[in-house]
Design a protein around this motif. Sequence first.
Motif: not given
Length: 175
Positions: A42, A47-48, A165, A169
């Motif tokens: 991430i 994408l934190e 992920l 997402t």
Amino acid sequence: MTTPPEPPAAPLAMAQPTSLLFVCLGNICRSPAAEGVFLHLIGLQGLEHAFRADSAGTGDWHVGRPADERMRSAAARRGIDLPSRARQITHSDLSRFDHVLTMDRQNLKAVRGLAGKGEATAQISPLTGYCRRYDIEEVPDPYYGGEEGFDRVLDLLEDACGGLLETLTAERTQR
Ligand code: 4NP
């Protein structure tokens, strides 16, 4: 009368973070590595803000300890930090997290058993279900084996966490 159009899906930055708990037996090898790999991915994608990751063990033998030195070294060679300190999973984790991802059949059985003791909203699933390259059902426990076992775990986790992920997402953008 015309129906008003659907409002646009919330942009990724505004939606609540999706929370993940990775679970193994001791919380010093596989699940802290899965947590570290996921955090690494991430970070690479910026994408934190969209995800929160933690890990826990079904057992309590190593509570408070950092990840196994062999696991941390193997991860560091790939540029991956493993920040976790071992803790044991609790029943409340099964409502505090959106997803609980287990490493092997024994962990899955233990977590499902815990979930049966009361309300549990988390989606509980084997992490290997998200693998794209490897056709496997478990992340093998490397604790009693040699160095190569830790690298094998990381190969599997990089594959599975990448698939996870990608799936999550896509789900977030559809909300
Ligand atoms: P993990 O590995 O479940 O991947 O953290 C293990 C670590 C310690 C033990 C078993 C598995 N142990 O028996 O102490």
